[in-house]
Design an enzyme around this catalytic site. Structure first.
Site, PDB file in Angstrom:
ATOM      1  CG  PHE A 120      -1.858  -1.246   1.408  1.00 18.15           C
ATOM      2  CD1 PHE A 120      -1.644  -2.313   1.910  1.00 18.15           C
ATOM      3  CD2 PHE A 120      -2.626  -1.305   0.475  1.00 18.15           C
ATOM      4  CE1 PHE A 120      -1.856  -3.725   2.242  1.00 18.15           C
ATOM      5  CE2 PHE A 120      -3.190  -2.980  -0.094  1.00 18.15           C
ATOM      6  CZ  PHE A 120      -2.913  -3.974   1.086  1.00 18.15           C
TER       7      PHE A 120
ATOM      8  CD  GLU B 177       5.159   6.418  -8.039  1.00 21.41           C
ATOM      9  OE1 GLU B 177       4.292   5.304  -8.576  1.00 21.41           O
ATOM     10  OE2 GLU B 177       5.464   7.346  -8.035  1.00 21.41           O
TER      11      GLU B 177
ATOM     12  CE  LYS C 165      -2.532  -2.021  -4.653  1.00 22.59           C
ATOM     13  NZ  LYS C 165      -1.313  -1.317  -4.101  1.00 22.59           N
TER      14      LYS C 165
ATOM     15  CG  LEU D 175     -12.667  14.159   1.853  1.00 19.77           C
ATOM     16  CD1 LEU D 175     -13.311  13.842   2.964  1.00 19.77           C
ATOM     17  CD2 LEU D 175     -13.657  13.465   0.934  1.00 19.77           C
TER      18      LEU D 175
ATOM     19  CB  CYS E 146      -1.241   2.804  -8.226  1.00 16.66           C
ATOM     20  SG  CYS E 146      -0.326   2.609  -7.796  1.00 16.66           S
TER      21      CYS E 146
HETATM   22  C1  UDX Z   1      -1.789   5.343  -4.443  1.00 23.44           C
HETATM   23  C2  UDX Z   1      -2.468   4.626  -3.103  1.00 23.44           C
HETATM   24  O1  UDX Z   1      -2.326   5.635  -1.900  1.00 23.44           O
HETATM   25  C3  UDX Z   1      -1.152   3.611  -2.372  1.00 23.44           C
HETATM   26  O2  UDX Z   1      -1.454   3.238  -1.153  1.00 23.44           O
HETATM   27  C4  UDX Z   1      -1.055   2.897  -3.346  1.00 23.44           C
HETATM   28  O3  UDX Z   1       0.026   1.730  -2.662  1.00 23.44           O
HETATM   29  C5  UDX Z   1      -0.654   2.554  -4.736  1.00 23.44           C
HETATM   30  O4  UDX Z   1      -1.419   3.947  -4.765  1.00 23.44           O
HETATM   31  P1  UDX Z   1       0.561   7.281  -5.058  1.00 23.44           P
HETATM   32  O5  UDX Z   1      -0.322   6.977  -6.754  1.00 23.44           O
HETATM   33  O6  UDX Z   1       1.587   6.502  -4.668  1.00 23.44           O
HETATM   34  O7  UDX Z   1      -0.850   6.156  -4.240  1.00 23.44           O
HETATM   35  O8  UDX Z   1      -0.071   8.240  -4.503  1.00 23.44           O
HETATM   36  P2  UDX Z   1      -1.388   8.818  -3.773  1.00 23.44           P
HETATM   37  O9  UDX Z   1      -1.189   9.587  -2.616  1.00 23.44           O
HETATM   38  O10 UDX Z   1      -2.269   7.518  -3.702  1.00 23.44           O
HETATM   39  O11 UDX Z   1      -1.991  10.127  -5.064  1.00 23.44           O
HETATM   40  C6  UDX Z   1      -2.950   9.501  -6.195  1.00 23.44           C
HETATM   41  C7  UDX Z   1      -3.459  10.165  -6.834  1.00 23.44           C
HETATM   42  O12 UDX Z   1      -4.352  11.336  -6.286  1.00 23.44           O
HETATM   43  C8  UDX Z   1      -2.987  11.527  -6.648  1.00 23.44           C
HETATM   44  O13 UDX Z   1      -2.730  12.287  -7.926  1.00 23.44           O
HETATM   45  C9  UDX Z   1      -3.034  12.654  -6.318  1.00 23.44           C
HETATM   46  O14 UDX Z   1      -2.674  13.824  -6.506  1.00 23.44           O
HETATM   47  C10 UDX Z   1      -4.466  12.428  -6.299  1.00 23.44           C
HETATM   48  N1  UDX Z   1      -5.420  12.770  -4.941  1.00 23.44           N
HETATM   49  C11 UDX Z   1      -4.542  12.293  -3.999  1.00 23.44           C
HETATM   50  C12 UDX Z   1      -6.683  13.786  -5.098  1.00 23.44           C
HETATM   51  O15 UDX Z   1      -5.890  14.313  -5.838  1.00 23.44           O
HETATM   52  N2  UDX Z   1      -6.567  14.277  -3.666  1.00 23.44           N
HETATM   53  C13 UDX Z   1      -5.987  13.356  -2.508  1.00 23.44           C
HETATM   54  O16 UDX Z   1      -6.700  13.994  -1.760  1.00 23.44           O
HETATM   55  C14 UDX Z   1      -5.828  12.408  -2.263  1.00 23.44           C
END
Ligand code: UDX
Length: 480
Positions: A151, A154, A220, A266, A276
């Site tokens: 989980f 990045e 997952k 949120l 992902c």
């Molecule tokens: C995600 C999951 O969080 C992680 O648990 C899993 O293992 C892999 O996929 P990651 O892709 O690295 O991780 O990024 P994350 O921090 O989750 O953000 C994903 C996307 O959502 C980003 O583009 C981020 O900008 C966006 N995001 C995130 C939002 O637009 N709003 C939010 O509140 C949170």
């Protein structure tokens, strides 16, 4: 324990580095020779905070080494498969790399091995792996297959691996459970030298969750799809806030105070990206539909996400009118801060749309420029945000890198063609920039105009609300 990790991408490198950090003897195998030679020189192919240092220390302590996949298979009692499972055109996960590794293990390994699927895979992959190993094993291999989804996020993957909320293992017999417990015990007890925090605050012990293999595989996809749904939900609410003049930040705060909802994920913006969420949502829809289940809810999550860029472009059009010939500065290319990853980054789709409209783009990102040049060769890349904003008609904040919070706004205003900021991540406080004479547009919050020619703040507010309504009515309102 002697552990093999196959695949040196985000998941494999983080897993190998952290398992070595907590005391295991790790061999990381990589089939891409160019990548392997950089790794053997302790040069990281990705930007990830703390990774380089941990790998260097573990290599010099001879707890970590890099080599070919074959060498790695010959090393460990447990073999973690962390190869990529990219999306196929139809949205299914491409499992060919995983199958190839399984074939190599079956052909090469002997004695007992625990084979752990750590890549993100569709449900039932564990069952496929078991079958494949039994069909192709030629060396008297005894084995168990377990699922151990990661989980990691990045930009914080090391911290997420060493201080997780939960460790999920999917097993069908006691032996693999016993081995995985032994492997993760230092993390369960939070007893290891933490390379992230100098004085590591007491972290709560993660839950070590033991479930069926198929359940672990589903956890997952379901977790990522749920988080993506939360983001699309708040983006949907942001659209409504713009239409009725409410403030999505206040709404999200109010929602998040309910522990059944929670404040995380949120944050409205120009959409989720990365390697992902987009692919896992697609793969989950495919898995469900192939099993005869209707996942149209997730199709809506995808659609809301895909509409974010178009909506942001309309906001910009509402400000600059004709796009053709305008110079637009883009701050942030990575799909999120603290990474150099531009895979499925909203910036890519946004910049392509701007170029299609005939605008010119100057971009700045502290880490992701080189990777972005591979997919977007025909824009200008700048050394700093000011250079990108020089003579521009608008600055678009696309990735919320911390440095964009503390800019010299007066200097910025003096070098731009007009003082206009569109914040696609709601990272700035509007007053911070409007007090310097900027027009500030963000997501799901009040459009805030700079005080101008004697208009009271209230009057500015009503005019901005009128303008905001114009977006939803997609008719242009002149301020004169
Ligand atoms: C995600 C999951 O969080 C992680 O648990 C899993 O293992 C892999 O996929 P990651 O892709 O690295 O991780 O990024 P994350 O921090 O989750 O953000 C994903 C996307 O959502 C980003 O583009 C981020 O900008 C966006 N995001 C995130 C939002 O637009 N709003 C939010 O509140 C949170």
């Amino acid at each position: 324990m002697r552990i093999s990790v196959i695949g040196a991408g985000y998941v494999g490198l983080t897993t190998a580095a952290c398992l070595a950090q907590i005391g295991h003897d790790v061999f990381c195998g990589e089939s891409d020779e160019k990548k392997l030679s950089t790794l053997q020189a302790c040069v990281m192919p990705i930007f990830e905070p703390h990774l380089q240092r941990i790998v260097k220390n573990a290599c010099s302590a001879e707890r970590l080494r890099f080599g070919s996949t074959e060498q790695a298979i010959g090393w460990g009692d447990a073999i973690f498969i962390c190869v990529g499972t990219p999306p196929l055109a139809n949205g299914d996960a491409d499992l060919s790399a995983l199958e190839a590794v399984a074939r190599m293990i079956a052909k090469q390994a002997s004695g007992y091995r625990l084979v752990v699927e750590k890549s993100t895979v569709p449900v039932q992959t564990g069952a496929q792996l078991r079958k494949h190993l039994s069909v192709h094993s030629t060396n008297g291999l005894k084995y168990d297959v377990a699922s151990n989804p990661e989980f990691l996020r990045e930009g914080s993957s090391i911290e997420d691996f060493l201080h997780p909320d939960r460790i999920v293992i999917g097993v069908d017999s006691p032996r693999p459970e016993k081995i995985l417990r032994e492997i993760y015990q230092p993390i369960v007890d939070q007893r290891f030298d933490c390379p992230v925090h100098t004085s590591c605050p007491r972290h709560s012990r993660p839950t070590f969750l033991v479930v069926e293999t198929a359940s672990a595989e589903l956890i997952k996809h379901a977790s990522n799809s749920f988080l993506a749904m939360k983001i699309s939900f708040i983006n949907m609410v942001a659209n409504l806030c713009e239409a009725v003049g409410a403030d999505v930040t206040e709404v999200a705060t109010g929602m998040g105070l309910d522990p059944r909802i929670g404040p995380a994920f949120l944050r409205p913006g120009i959409g989720f990206g990365g390697f992902c969420f987009p692919k896992d949502v697609q793969a989950f829809i495919r898995i469900a539909e192939k099993s005869g289940c209707d996942f149209s809810l997730l199709r809506e999550v995808e659609k809301i996400n895909q509409d974010r860029i178009g909506r942001f472009i309309e906001k910009l059009r509402g400000e600059v009118w004709v796009m053709r010939g305008k110079k637009i500065a883009v701050w942030g290319l990575a799909f999120k801060p603290n990474t150099d990853d531009v895979r499925f980054a909203p910036s890519i789709a946004l910049i392509r749309a701007l170029l299609d409209e005939g605008a010119t783009v100057s971009a700045y990102d502290p880490q992701a420029t080189e990777k972005s040049k591979l997919v977007l060769p025909n824009i200008s890349y700048c050394e700093n945000p000011y250079e990108a904003a020089e003579g521009s008609d608008a600055v678009l904040i696309v990735t919320e890198w911390e440095q964009f919070r503390d800019m010299d706004w007066r200097r910025l205003k003096s070098i731009m063609a007009r003082p206009l900021i569109l914040d696609g991540r709601n990272m700035l406080e509007s007053k911070q920039v409007t007090s310097c004479g900027f027009r500030y547009v963000s997501i799901g919050r009040d459009l805030v105009l700079p005080p101008q020619n004697g208009l009271s703040a209230n009057e500015v507010h009503y005019r901005s609300a009128a303008l905001q309504k114009s977006w939803s009515d997609s008719s242009v309102v002149s301020l004169d």
